[in-house]
Design an enzyme around this catalytic site. Structure first.
Site, mmCIF file in Angstrom:
data_model
loop_
_atom_site.group_PDB
_atom_site.id
_atom_site.type_symbol
_atom_site.label_atom_id
_atom_site.label_comp_id
_atom_site.label_asym_id
_atom_site.label_seq_id
_atom_site.Cartn_x
_atom_site.Cartn_y
_atom_site.Cartn_z
ATOM 1 N N LYS A 77 0.934 8.906 -4.694
ATOM 2 C CA LYS A 77 0.232 8.209 -5.368
ATOM 3 C C LYS A 77 -1.122 8.277 -5.041
ATOM 4 C CE LYS A 77 -0.939 3.751 -3.589
ATOM 5 N NZ LYS A 77 -1.291 2.482 -3.464
ATOM 6 N N LYS B 203 4.532 4.186 7.321
ATOM 7 C CA LYS B 203 3.535 4.700 8.147
ATOM 8 C C LYS B 203 3.970 4.982 9.640
ATOM 9 C CE LYS B 203 -0.592 2.242 6.600
ATOM 10 N NZ LYS B 203 -1.514 3.158 5.701
ATOM 11 N N LYS C 176 -6.894 5.490 -2.289
ATOM 12 C CA LYS C 176 -8.186 5.350 -1.521
ATOM 13 C C LYS C 176 -8.230 5.575 -0.008
ATOM 14 C CE LYS C 176 -8.640 0.588 -2.229
ATOM 15 N NZ LYS C 176 -8.007 -0.328 -1.189
HETATM 16 P P1 ATP Z 1 -4.802 2.560 -1.738
HETATM 17 O O1 ATP Z 1 -3.327 3.147 -1.479
HETATM 18 O O2 ATP Z 1 -5.622 3.166 -2.496
HETATM 19 O O3 ATP Z 1 -5.510 2.472 -0.144
HETATM 20 P P2 ATP Z 1 -3.373 0.081 -1.701
HETATM 21 O O4 ATP Z 1 -2.467 0.050 -3.111
HETATM 22 O O5 ATP Z 1 -2.612 -0.031 -0.581
HETATM 23 O O6 ATP Z 1 -4.443 1.048 -1.938
HETATM 24 P P3 ATP Z 1 -5.256 -2.072 -2.753
HETATM 25 O O7 ATP Z 1 -6.496 -1.161 -3.149
HETATM 26 O O8 ATP Z 1 -5.330 -3.305 -2.155
HETATM 27 O O9 ATP Z 1 -4.535 -1.207 -1.727
HETATM 28 O O10 ATP Z 1 -4.672 -2.312 -4.248
HETATM 29 C C1 ATP Z 1 -5.051 -2.834 -5.198
HETATM 30 C C2 ATP Z 1 -4.163 -3.014 -6.359
HETATM 31 O O11 ATP Z 1 -4.160 -1.771 -6.825
HETATM 32 C C3 ATP Z 1 -2.803 -3.170 -5.938
HETATM 33 O O12 ATP Z 1 -1.909 -4.046 -6.868
HETATM 34 C C4 ATP Z 1 -1.913 -1.840 -5.990
HETATM 35 O O13 ATP Z 1 -0.713 -1.830 -6.223
HETATM 36 C C5 ATP Z 1 -2.817 -1.433 -7.195
HETATM 37 N N1 ATP Z 1 -2.954 -0.028 -7.063
HETATM 38 C C6 ATP Z 1 -3.519 1.219 -5.811
HETATM 39 N N2 ATP Z 1 -3.181 2.289 -6.001
HETATM 40 C C7 ATP Z 1 -2.530 2.350 -7.392
HETATM 41 C C8 ATP Z 1 -2.085 3.478 -7.995
HETATM 42 N N3 ATP Z 1 -2.235 4.783 -7.779
HETATM 43 N N4 ATP Z 1 -1.662 3.151 -9.393
HETATM 44 C C9 ATP Z 1 -1.403 2.109 -9.747
HETATM 45 N N5 ATP Z 1 -1.801 0.915 -9.071
HETATM 46 C C10 ATP Z 1 -2.470 1.130 -8.028
#
Ligand code: ATP
Ligand code: LTN
Length: 330
Positions: free
Chosen positions: A193, A111, A196
């Site tokens: 990746k 970031k 969301k």
């Molecule tokens: P995002 O990047 O979507 O905002 P994040 O990974 O920062 O989300 P969370 O939504 O809290 O945060 O992630 C929840 C869980 O889902 C974590 O264990 C994360 O590693 C997993 N995760 C999130 N995105 C992916 C992805 N694209 N593929 C596999 N696992 C994921």
């Protein structure tokens, strides 16, 4: 029974990546482990949130935990803020984490490198709070997607450091990262990746997406011109990503079987099959989601979860404070 714990931030709508990388694993393990699954509503305010949007995401996050198959009779499901010990131990963890360690965490570094302005102190110390979330419950395993592995490894370092300094306080947990689906990529840019936090975009399939929209996103996924369904993340990242999704939604079907199934067929046929699997999943989740929203199961689940979690977490915080010498002992 060994314990397992994980959490998801309600920073946006849950998507196929959160499902495959995390939620699906929680559901799979709830029969064999004492599962703790919480909603990280402290972590989510490390980046700015709109109150009404956050409230809706929070509600949907719990509803989707249940709709995806987490069973409150088996798993302890709770909100992070319903268990104040998270914030207390989070502060104590902060005081036992070196700035050098926080500086190495890629989530914050990325970031910063993007030049994002006004990053919060909470975002910087986020991994210390995450260590507290985990260590409060002594889980043996923490199922997460690939991007969170580094944070669980830091948690291990902090636990070992504190165990050495104060005696046996914590179980040292292991990250559990699935072999397939630990990093589902964006459908429009398979080098990024699926996320969301990126807002509404065509590369991300949300679990509450309209089925037609979801199908359209899969059919429009970026692929390549090599014209064969083959698992090769380096040279065919788009197709390999779709293969991961397809495999994960079809009982972890091996890649060589998928390659055989689509030998001599075009990408259109393959995408159709992926879209069918995705829509089948979404339809089943959305049916359950609607039932859950029309019931009082969310309130009941959270109340019951918080009661159980508070007992365990409060006991641990007491033990830690005592060991550090922060309490007056008669
Ligand atoms: P995002 O990047 O979507 O905002 P994040 O990974 O920062 O989300 P969370 O939504 O809290 O945060 O992630 C929840 C869980 O889902 C974590 O264990 C994360 O590693 C997993 N995760 C999130 N995105 C992916 C992805 N694209 N593929 C596999 N696992 C994921
Ligand atoms: N940091 C995680 C969410 C999270 C978590 C946790 C995951 C907060 N605390 C404890 C596992 C265990 C994320 O961004 N996905």
């Amino acid at each position: 029974m060994k314990r397992m714990l994980s959490g998801i931030k309600p920073t946006g709508e849950l998507h196929l990546g959160s499902y495959i990388g995390a939620l699906k694993q929680f559901v799979k393990y709830q029969d064999d482990y004492e599962m703790f699954a919480f909603i990280a509503n402290l972590h989510c305010i490390t980046v700015p949130q709109e109150p009404e949007v956050l409230q809706k995401n929070l509600h949907d996050c719990v509803a989707l935990y249940l709709a995806c198959g987490l069973d409150p009779k088996k798993a302890t499901i709770f909100l992070q803020t319903d268990v104040p010990a998270h914030a207390t131990l989070g502060y104590i963890m902060c005081c036992h984490t070196y700035m050098g360690e926080l500086n190495r965490m890629t989530q914050f570094k990325d970031k910063q490198a993007k030049g994002e302005k006004n990053l919060s102190g909470g975002l910087y110390t986020y991994p210390a709070l995450m260590a507290a979330d985990i260590l409060l419950y002594d889980p043996s395993y923490v199922p997460v997607g690939e991007d969170q592995k580094q944070h669980v490894e830091l948690t291990r370092d902090i636990a070992q450091r504190m165990n050495n300094r104060y005696g046996d306080l914590f179980t040292v947990p292991e990250p559990l990262v699935g072999k397939v689906g630990a990093r589902i990529m964006s459908l429009t840019d398979p080098t990024k990746k699926m996320s969301k936090s990126d807002g509404i975009n065509k590369g991300c399939i949300y679990l509450l997406d309209d089925l037609k929209a979801a199908r359209k996103k899969v059919m429009g996924a970026v692929t390549d011109n090599l014209a064969h369904v083959h698992y090769d993340p380096e040279n065919q990242p788009g197709i390999s990503n779709l293969m991961q999704i397809y495999s994960s939604l079809n009982n972890d079907r091996p890649f060589d079987e998928i390659e055989k199934e689509f030998e001599g067929k075009g990408y259109g046929d393959f995408k159709c099959a992926v879209a069918d699997s995705v829509c089948e999943l979404l339809e089943s989740i959305q049916t359950k989601y609607n039932e859950i929203c029309n019931s009082d199961i969310i309130e009941k689940t959270l109340q019951q979860g918080a009661e159980k979690a508070n007992v365990i977490a409060n006991e641990k915080v007491k033990k830690v404070q005592k060991a550090i010498g922060m309490e007056i002992v008669k």
